[in-house]
Design an enzyme around this catalytic site. Structure first.
Site, PDB file in Angstrom:
ATOM      1  N   ASP A 135       7.475   4.660  -9.662  1.00  0.00           N
ATOM      2  CA  ASP A 135       8.270   4.409  -8.460  1.00  0.00           C
ATOM      3  C   ASP A 135       9.765   4.408  -8.739  1.00  0.00           C
ATOM      4  OD1 ASP A 135       6.123   4.475  -6.848  1.00  0.00           O
ATOM      5  OD2 ASP A 135       6.360   2.465  -6.023  1.00  0.00           O
ATOM      6  N   GLY A 156       2.524   3.624   1.542  1.00  0.00           N
ATOM      7  CA  GLY A 156       3.081   3.853   2.871  1.00  0.00           C
ATOM      8  C   GLY A 156       3.584   5.268   3.049  1.00  0.00           C
ATOM      9  N   ARG A 157       3.877   5.901   1.945  1.00  0.00           N
ATOM     10  CA  ARG A 157       4.307   7.300   2.059  1.00  0.00           C
ATOM     11  C   ARG A 157       3.864   8.099   0.838  1.00  0.00           C
ATOM     12  NH1 ARG A 157      10.556   7.527   0.787  1.00  0.00           N
ATOM     13  NH2 ARG A 157      10.709   5.722  -0.560  1.00  0.00           N
ATOM     14  N   GLY A 171       0.810  -1.227   0.000  1.00  0.00           N
ATOM     15  CA  GLY A 171       0.000   0.000   0.000  1.00  0.00           C
ATOM     16  C   GLY A 171       0.837   1.268   0.000  1.00  0.00           C
ATOM     17  N   ASP A 224       4.183  -4.427  -7.145  1.00  0.00           N
ATOM     18  CA  ASP A 224       3.570  -3.209  -6.598  1.00  0.00           C
ATOM     19  C   ASP A 224       4.125  -1.972  -7.288  1.00  0.00           C
ATOM     20  OD1 ASP A 224       5.865  -4.284  -5.087  1.00  0.00           O
ATOM     21  OD2 ASP A 224       5.813  -2.370  -4.043  1.00  0.00           O
ATOM     22  N   ASN A 225       5.173  -2.135  -8.063  1.00  0.00           N
ATOM     23  CA  ASN A 225       5.761  -1.010  -8.782  1.00  0.00           C
ATOM     24  C   ASN A 225       5.473  -1.090 -10.280  1.00  0.00           C
ATOM     25  OD1 ASN A 225       6.787  -0.008  -6.400  1.00  0.00           O
ATOM     26  ND2 ASN A 225       8.791  -0.966  -6.654  1.00  0.00           N
ATOM     27  N   LYS A 276       4.434  12.404  -2.493  1.00  0.00           N
ATOM     28  CA  LYS A 276       5.253  11.302  -1.983  1.00  0.00           C
ATOM     29  C   LYS A 276       6.139  11.868  -0.880  1.00  0.00           C
ATOM     30  CE  LYS A 276       8.168   7.535  -3.685  1.00  0.00           C
ATOM     31  NZ  LYS A 276       8.689   6.891  -4.899  1.00  0.00           N
ATOM     32  N   GLY A 334       6.818   7.210   6.561  1.00  0.00           N
ATOM     33  CA  GLY A 334       5.967   7.921   5.605  1.00  0.00           C
ATOM     34  C   GLY A 334       6.640   9.122   4.961  1.00  0.00           C
ATOM     35  N   ARG A 394       3.683  13.823  -7.711  1.00  0.00           N
ATOM     36  CA  ARG A 394       3.707  13.144  -9.000  1.00  0.00           C
ATOM     37  C   ARG A 394       2.312  13.036  -9.576  1.00  0.00           C
ATOM     38  NH1 ARG A 394       5.850   7.123  -7.278  1.00  0.00           N
ATOM     39  NH2 ARG A 394       4.151   6.646  -5.854  1.00  0.00           N
TER      40      ARG A 394
HETATM   41  P1  AMP Z   1       9.104   0.686  -2.760  1.00  0.00           P
HETATM   42  O1  AMP Z   1      10.066  -0.458  -2.806  1.00  0.00           O
HETATM   43  O2  AMP Z   1       9.729   2.032  -2.591  1.00  0.00           O
HETATM   44  O3  AMP Z   1       8.148   0.663  -3.908  1.00  0.00           O
HETATM   45  O4  AMP Z   1       8.239   0.515  -1.427  1.00  0.00           O
HETATM   46  C1  AMP Z   1       7.645  -0.688  -1.038  1.00  0.00           C
HETATM   47  C2  AMP Z   1       6.652  -0.433   0.046  1.00  0.00           C
HETATM   48  O5  AMP Z   1       7.251   0.205   1.161  1.00  0.00           O
HETATM   49  C3  AMP Z   1       5.481   0.449  -0.355  1.00  0.00           C
HETATM   50  O6  AMP Z   1       4.330  -0.007   0.303  1.00  0.00           O
HETATM   51  C4  AMP Z   1       5.893   1.802   0.164  1.00  0.00           C
HETATM   52  O7  AMP Z   1       4.806   2.642   0.404  1.00  0.00           O
HETATM   53  C5  AMP Z   1       6.588   1.425   1.463  1.00  0.00           C
HETATM   54  N1  AMP Z   1       7.560   2.434   1.899  1.00  0.00           N
HETATM   55  C6  AMP Z   1       8.765   2.714   1.359  1.00  0.00           C
HETATM   56  N2  AMP Z   1       9.379   3.695   2.029  1.00  0.00           N
HETATM   57  C7  AMP Z   1       8.540   4.071   3.025  1.00  0.00           C
HETATM   58  C8  AMP Z   1       8.589   5.054   4.067  1.00  0.00           C
HETATM   59  N3  AMP Z   1       9.638   5.849   4.249  1.00  0.00           N
HETATM   60  N4  AMP Z   1       7.522   5.152   4.882  1.00  0.00           N
HETATM   61  C9  AMP Z   1       6.454   4.349   4.743  1.00  0.00           C
HETATM   62  N5  AMP Z   1       6.345   3.413   3.802  1.00  0.00           N
HETATM   63  C10 AMP Z   1       7.373   3.269   2.944  1.00  0.00           C
HETATM   64 MG    MG Z   2       6.556   1.205  -4.623  1.00  0.00          MG
END
Ligand code: AMP
Ligand code: MG
Length: 533
Positions: free
Chosen positions: A285, A107-108, A105, A275-276, A128, A141, A198
């Protein structure tokens, strides 16, 4: 017609049509039977705009002067929202590095809302790094300047290269410090926080459907698919088993097209988890991505993936297919027919096998491409290139300078190689067998091109339209970050400007087209990146 922020026409269909998280609790948790959770961005102490994209502003129908307003800074740094917005974080899951990871989901990321322009285009605006959401798991986040700058510059660079991508409207620093353990070595440090806004038609991912399917929530799965088709693929008609299949085939084709573009410009995404993966076939992403410097199909910039290199340059086409297979599994209950989905999945390979050879032929300046005939020439070049350290971008750019049509006699080896020498990191590697193979290949290449009767000038022009001169070299992004961390944003703006016209020679800006300097070979941020962002 250009308008001010408050005149933007919002039509928040994602939140209006899909089920919301019934709980109003901004704590990390599992969110069931919902597509999103409403959440507000957190205020920041002293926001400052570092850069914005005038092209995105225009795309949204906003007046150029809007970027200078206090309202713009406040909204796009998370310090204010407009009444017509409906801020939320989306629920999705995903396969990370080949394994099912459950709920991930936003997350940030906080989507502010969806706008519709005068011409009927839909754009979601998403911050973001604007604070935690129920999907933040153990993280904060937030985002740091380093990764936000990389996302901002690369989104726009990719767009100007002609690669399908989400866009970036703005980059602001928050004035707050964020703790990051950049090297995952137990030495956390404070870094400047930042927020990027974005923009994309939607941020719906393969993982959006996977999470519903993994929970056997077929109602939600169907609602998500129907919303997506009606809103973003209306030309397919009313949802049915056939329409779901055709929709999936379309995602497969768009994904293939996107990855062919990545291969063309030497872009390595670095984290092709499901997820990306955007259902629009957009690059999304920007994390530990990188650009091939020396042509090495085994390269990945992502240190988290150093062991298996799952997402290396040469594997991206196969991973696209693997990811689509996960999406096919996710939507299977809607179609309930393996053969239909299998057929649609084959669209990926069909499309790739059609467009990739054509793309490579265009990179070589072959006007009348014949897949069977040209395969050996293309394949042999890609075998030779990794044998020395040769800069991918400069090699293809310089290949356009190899004379073919002028001069009757066969040039000697020196003359043939001369235009290409600047692309090699170590010219003394170009000796013995490799040199002989390279020369042999160039002779075949000349023969193939000469047969077409196109002038060198014409061929050069055509090649320079598909082989960029300026890409966001990893070290250039790092230099812009180093400066911005010291409060100097000149380089950010200059890079943004250079990368607007990546195929044009830009006198006075030759330094942005140079090979990676030696100091950048091993420096973090230049040759290797962690996921820490
Ligand atoms: P990513 O690999 O950057 O696509 O992130 C994978 C997951 O980790 C996604 O659900 C992001 O929202 C979450 N995520 C990455 N960095 C953070 C952060 N600093 N705070 C909260 N969630 C994060
Ligand atoms: Mg991602």
């Amino acid at each position: 017609m250009a308008v001010s922020l408050t005149e933007l026409a919002f039509d928040n269909r994602f939140t209006a049509e899909l089920p919301a998280d019934p709980m109003d609790l901004n704590r990390p948790r599992q969110v069931h039977h919902a597509a999103y959770s409403r959440v507000q961005p957190i205020p920041t102490s002293s926001p400052r705009l570092i850069a914005h994209s005038p092209e995105v502003l225009e795309m949204l129908g906003l007046d150029a002067s809007v970027a200078e307003t206090d309202g713009f800074l406040r909204v796009f740094s998370g310090n204010a929202t407009l009444d017509a917005m409906d801020p939320h974080a989306a629920c999705y899951g995903g396969h990370q590095f080949g394994n099912w990871a459950g709920q991930l989901g936003d997350g940030r990321a906080i989507t502010l809302g969806e706008i519709v322009t005068d011409t009927g285009e839909r754009h979601m605006l998403q911050l973001k790094g604007a604070g935690p959401t129920p999907y933040s798991r153990t993280a904060d986040g937030l985002a740091v300047l380093r990764s936000s700058m990389r996302e901002f510059l690369c989104s726009e660079a990719m767009h100007h290269l002609g690669v399908p991508t989400t866009r970036a409207l703005s980059l602001a620093i928050t004035g707050d410090q964020v703790t990051r353990d950049m090297f995952y070595d137990g030495r956390p440090a404070l870094e400047p926080g930042a927020v990027v806004c974005r923009v994309a038609p939607s941020f719906i991912r393969f993982g959006t459907f996977e999470i519903a399917r993994s929970r056997d929530d077929l109602d939600l799965l169907r609602q998500l698919a129907d919303h997506t088709i009606r809103t973003h693929f209306p030309e397919l008609g009313a949802p049915s088993a056939e329409v779901y299949t055709e929709w999936f085939a379309e995602i497969a084709r768009r994904t293939a097209d996107m990855i062919v573009h990545w291969q063309r410009v030497g872009f390595v995404h670095g984290v092709m988890n499901t997820d990306n993966m955007s259902i629009h076939g957009l690059t999304i992403d920007y994390g530990p991505y990188g650009w091939l410097e020396d042509y090495d199909p085994g390269w990945t910039p992502n240190t988290t993936d150093a062991q298996f290199k799952r997402y290396r340059y040469g594997a991206q086409p196969h991973i696209g297919q693997w990811n689509l297979t996960q999406l096919a599994n996710a939507i299977y209950p809607l179609v309930d027919d393996v053969d239909m989905l299998q057929g649609a999945l084959e669209e990926y390979t069909n499309r790739f096998n059609e467009t990739w050879p054509a793309m490579m032929a265009a990179k070589l300046g072959i006007a009348t491409h014949d897949t069977n005939r040209d395969q050996p020439l293309i394949g042999d070049l890609l075998e030779i290139l990794p044998k020395t350290e040769v800069d991918m971008t400069l090699f293809f750019r310089s290949l356009a300078d190899v004379a073919v049509s002028e001069g009757e006699s066969e040039p000697d080896d020196e003359t043939l190689l001369k235009p290409l020498l600047g692309a090699y990191y170590e010219t003394d590697q170009l000796t013995g067998d490799v040199r002989a193979e390279t020369v042999g290949w160039l002779q075949r290449y000349r023969g193939r091109i000469a047969g077409e009767g196109r002038s060198d000038h014409e061929r050069r022009e055509a090649m320079n339209r598909v082989n960029p001169l300026y890409v966001l070299r990893n070290y250039l992004a790092q230099l812009a970050i180093d400066d911005a961390e010291k409060g100097e944003t000149g380089l950010t703006h200059e890079l943004l400007d250079v990368l607007r016209r990546p195929y044009d020679e830009q006198p006075g800006r030759e330094r942005f087209a140079e090979k990676r300097p030696d100091w950048a070979r091993t420096r973090a941020g230049c040759s290797m990146l962690s996921c820490s962002s």
